[in-house]
Structures are given as C-alpha cells and as structure tokens.
Design a protein around this motif. Structure first.
Motif, PDB file in Angstrom:
ATOM      1  N   LYS A  15       0.792  -1.276  -0.087  1.00 19.12           N
ATOM      2  CA  LYS A  15      -0.045  -0.121   0.156  1.00 19.12           C
ATOM      3  C   LYS A  15       0.853   1.314   0.155  1.00 19.12           C
ATOM      4  N   LYS A  16       2.180   1.368   0.624  1.00 21.39           N
ATOM      5  CA  LYS A  16       2.860   2.484   0.746  1.00 21.39           C
ATOM      6  C   LYS A  16       3.450   2.777  -0.617  1.00 21.39           C
ATOM      7  N   VAL A  17       3.864   1.802  -1.538  1.00 18.32           N
ATOM      8  CA  VAL A  17       4.075   1.990  -2.804  1.00 18.32           C
ATOM      9  C   VAL A  17       3.235   2.499  -3.745  1.00 18.32           C
ATOM     10  N   VAL A  18       1.875   2.061  -3.616  1.00 19.71           N
ATOM     11  CA  VAL A  18       0.672   2.850  -4.152  1.00 19.71           C
ATOM     12  C   VAL A  18       0.420   4.247  -3.989  1.00 19.71           C
ATOM     13  N   ASP A  19       0.498   4.277  -2.579  1.00 17.00           N
ATOM     14  CA  ASP A  19       0.319   5.671  -2.094  1.00 17.00           C
ATOM     15  C   ASP A  19       1.295   6.635  -2.627  1.00 17.00           C
ATOM     16  N   ALA A  20       2.800   6.104  -2.621  1.00 18.67           N
ATOM     17  CA  ALA A  20       3.782   7.026  -2.948  1.00 18.67           C
ATOM     18  C   ALA A  20       3.768   7.684  -4.430  1.00 18.67           C
ATOM     19  N   LEU A  98       3.756   0.557 -13.901  1.00 13.46           N
ATOM     20  CA  LEU A  98       3.355  -0.854 -13.898  1.00 13.46           C
ATOM     21  C   LEU A  98       3.824  -1.431 -12.290  1.00 13.46           C
ATOM     22  N   LEU A  99       2.594  -1.791 -11.607  1.00 12.46           N
ATOM     23  CA  LEU A  99       2.889  -2.600 -10.546  1.00 12.46           C
ATOM     24  C   LEU A  99       2.520  -4.126 -10.424  1.00 12.46           C
ATOM     25  N   GLY A 100       3.005  -4.954  -9.755  1.00  8.33           N
ATOM     26  CA  GLY A 100       2.393  -6.375  -9.692  1.00  8.33           C
ATOM     27  C   GLY A 100       2.848  -6.969 -10.890  1.00  8.33           C
ATOM     28  N   VAL A 101       4.050  -6.730 -11.619  1.00  8.76           N
ATOM     29  CA  VAL A 101       4.315  -7.352 -12.858  1.00  8.76           C
ATOM     30  C   VAL A 101       5.274  -8.497 -12.721  1.00  8.76           C
ATOM     31  N   THR A 102       5.580  -8.626 -11.489  1.00  7.81           N
ATOM     32  CA  THR A 102       6.605  -9.815 -11.287  1.00  7.81           C
ATOM     33  C   THR A 102       6.007 -10.586 -10.278  1.00  7.81           C
ATOM     34  N   GLY A 103       6.402 -12.144 -10.189  1.00  6.47           N
ATOM     35  CA  GLY A 103       5.995 -12.900  -9.136  1.00  6.47           C
ATOM     36  C   GLY A 103       6.414 -14.455  -9.486  1.00  6.47           C
ATOM     37  N   ASP A 104       5.703 -15.563  -9.351  1.00  8.13           N
ATOM     38  CA  ASP A 104       6.334 -16.669  -9.371  1.00  8.13           C
ATOM     39  C   ASP A 104       6.611 -17.232 -10.937  1.00  8.13           C
ATOM     40  N   SER A 131      12.211  -3.664  -4.618  1.00  9.39           N
ATOM     41  CA  SER A 131      12.776  -2.652  -3.895  1.00  9.39           C
ATOM     42  C   SER A 131      13.454  -1.771  -5.383  1.00  9.39           C
ATOM     43  N   SER A 132      12.995  -2.140  -6.579  1.00  8.26           N
ATOM     44  CA  SER A 132      13.562  -1.489  -7.595  1.00  8.26           C
ATOM     45  C   SER A 132      12.500  -0.710  -8.493  1.00  8.26           C
ATOM     46  N   PHE A 210      15.455   4.523  -1.861  1.00 12.37           N
ATOM     47  CA  PHE A 210      16.480   5.378  -1.942  1.00 12.37           C
ATOM     48  C   PHE A 210      15.828   6.435  -2.498  1.00 12.37           C
ATOM     49  N   MET A 211      14.967   6.305  -3.902  1.00 14.87           N
ATOM     50  CA  MET A 211      14.601   7.576  -4.503  1.00 14.87           C
ATOM     51  C   MET A 211      13.542   8.104  -3.970  1.00 14.87           C
TER      52      MET A 211
END
Length: 217
Positions: A15-20, A98-104, A131-132, A210-211
């Motif tokens: 949620k923190k990433v989306v909010d950022a 784009l979020l949620g684009v990596t996974g299993d 974190s990228s 970092f960013m």
C-alpha cells in the motif's frame, strides 16, 4: 500530464508503494484482471478493471461491481497488461507505472519487461517491483541523484552506445549487449546524472526506497 497506475496480477505491491505514486500524480488506478484481487486486499478501489476477467475472483468482481468501471475484453492476442496500456493510450495518459508485474512465473516477468520496450514511444512506462524502479530511455537524459546511489544500466545489442556523466564507472560510447556486458551496480558521485544514448533503448534500474527517501521520482 495525465498519469496512471496499472496493477497486474503478479506479486502485490505494498500500500505504501501505491500511495507514494498516487501522491506524485499517478491518481488513476487501473487493474489488469486479477490485479483487482490485490487492490481489494490493499483496501484500494480501482477506477477501472480491464481484461478477459479469467483471473479476478468472483467475490472481488461482485465487490467492485458498483464501485469501479469493469471492461471485459475477450481477445487473446495480447495480455491483460497490454489491454490496460492500450486503454490508457486511448484515454491520452502520458505516463504509467506498472505494479504487480513480477511473481512466481518468470515468463510473465520477462513478458512484462518486453512490454516496456513494445510500447516505448507510445506512453512513458515506469516499472516498480520489489525494491527496484525501472525506466527506459533512448536519448540524452538528465536526472537528479544523490551521491552513493546505486544505478544499473542494461542495453540489448552492440549497436546501442551509452556515455555517462556523474557515474563512478564511466561509460564512454560503450556498448552493453545483453548477455555480454552490463553496468550493474554503478554508483553516483554527483547530484546530476547524464546518460547519452545512441541507437537504441536502455533500461535504467534504481533503488525505489532510496529514490523515495530523497524525493528523486
């Protein structure tokens, strides 16, 4: 500029990433099919849910029925993320993260990286995972940094030449063909980085935390 977030059906962002990103003006949220399951778990209501709807759970679909615009697209010659990007382009969005684009599934991850190149020039795409933070460029680009920031650069063939200003390991009309040579974990020694790109597209990958800490995106 119009900016949006696309949440795909991979590993859920926090949620923190989306909010950022929302606070930086990416305030339209589009879920690619099963990405709506992640949005619901995060307490986020998407503006649009787009895809063939084979990954979204029935309960999530019912939950968002009267809260989000649901667009079912049956065609199978593009992915749900691509369907969302084409929608964003039609709606005149300039930038998307784009979020949620990596996974299993590694194939899905590679496909989504390829999408960044496939849609290059049609809409500005950023990709954030774990974190990228990834962006793609094909011309001289200047961006803010902080001394000590880790910056990695990847190209795809020997025709693409890269020169740098402000990096510890300087690139001077250097080729970084994929699988042959790369600039992984280069380091900034300046608050201004300049990358000069000729004859191709390169990926620039930075540390999201970092960013965020130094307000660099």
């Amino acid at each position: 500029m119009k900016k949006c977030i696309i949440i795909a059906n991979g590993k859920s962002p926090s949620k923190k990433v989306v909010d950022a990103f929302y606070k930086k003006g990416f305030n339209t949220i589009i879920c690619a099919d099963g990405g709506a399951n992640s949005a619901r778990n995060l307490g986020i209501t998407p503006d649009f849910i787009i895809g063939d709807l084979d990954s979204i759970s029935l309960s999530t679909l019912k939950y968002f029925k009267n809260k989000s615009t649901v667009i079912k697209i049956k065609r199978q010659n593009d992915t749900d993320v691509e369907k969302c990007l084409k929608f964003a382009i039609r709606k005149k969005f300039d930038e998307v993260v784009l979020l949620g684009v990596t996974g299993d599934r590694l194939d899905h991850t590679i496909c989504n990286l390829g999408i960044v190149i496939k849609f290059f020039g049609r809409i500005k795409i950023y990709l954030s995972a774990e974190s990228s933070f990834l962006t793609s460029i094909n011309k001289t680009t200047e961006f803010n940094s902080k001394v000590g920031e880790t910056i990695s650069i990847y190209a795809f063939d020997d025709k693409t030449k890269i020169s740098s200003v402000g990096l510890k390991y300087k690139l001077n009309n250097t080729a970084l063909p994929f699988g042959v040579r790369e600039s992984t974990s280069n380091v900034s020694f300046s608050e201004k980085i300049i990358l000069k790109i000729k004859n191709g597209i390169v990926f620039v990958i930075r540390d999201f935390n970092f960013m965020k800490k130094h307000d660099l995106f």
